[in-house]
Design a protein around this motif. Sequence first.
Motif, PDB file in Angstrom:
ATOM      1  N   CYS A 186       0.854  -1.186   0.000  1.00 47.14           N
ATOM      2  CA  CYS A 186       0.000   0.000   0.000  1.00 47.14           C
ATOM      3  C   CYS A 186       0.888   1.234   0.000  1.00 47.14           C
ATOM      4  O   CYS A 186       1.742   1.387   0.865  1.00 47.14           O
ATOM      5  N   ALA A 243      -4.776   6.492  -1.064  1.00 51.00           N
ATOM      6  CA  ALA A 243      -4.000   5.270  -0.841  1.00 51.00           C
ATOM      7  C   ALA A 243      -4.147   4.388  -2.076  1.00 51.00           C
ATOM      8  O   ALA A 243      -5.227   4.278  -2.642  1.00 51.00           O
ATOM      9  N   VAL A 298      -3.514   0.539  -3.319  1.00 47.19           N
ATOM     10  CA  VAL A 298      -3.303  -0.810  -2.824  1.00 47.19           C
ATOM     11  C   VAL A 298      -3.083  -1.740  -4.011  1.00 47.19           C
ATOM     12  O   VAL A 298      -3.860  -1.727  -4.964  1.00 47.19           O
TER      13      VAL A 298
END
Length: 101
Positions: free
Chosen positions: A11, A20, A22
């Motif tokens: 991440c 974020a 991922v």
Amino acid sequence: MFMETGMYVVCFVNDYSGYAFVYFLKMAQESELVSVFERFNQESRLMVATRDAEVLPSKLVLHSDNAKVYRGAAFTEQCQRLGYTQTFSPPHTQSQNGYFI
């Protein structure tokens, strides 16, 4: 679905945009991390450029733990080529791991 796509997760958090990213990895190998980081770099820069075209961050820092995949020659060279400075958390300080500035 998680087991079908990968066994490991990486991440990246872009502190500038607050997003974020991922990614699922099949193996914890440097070669796979290099390709995922390239993808993150492209997606992150595109998102920041379309969101705020006048103000792009001039300082790119990748902060991670001391895992071998982040310290390997191929990943280090890629960070330098893309303009990132690498910093690392001290051992046994998990709360400081993995932020992107």
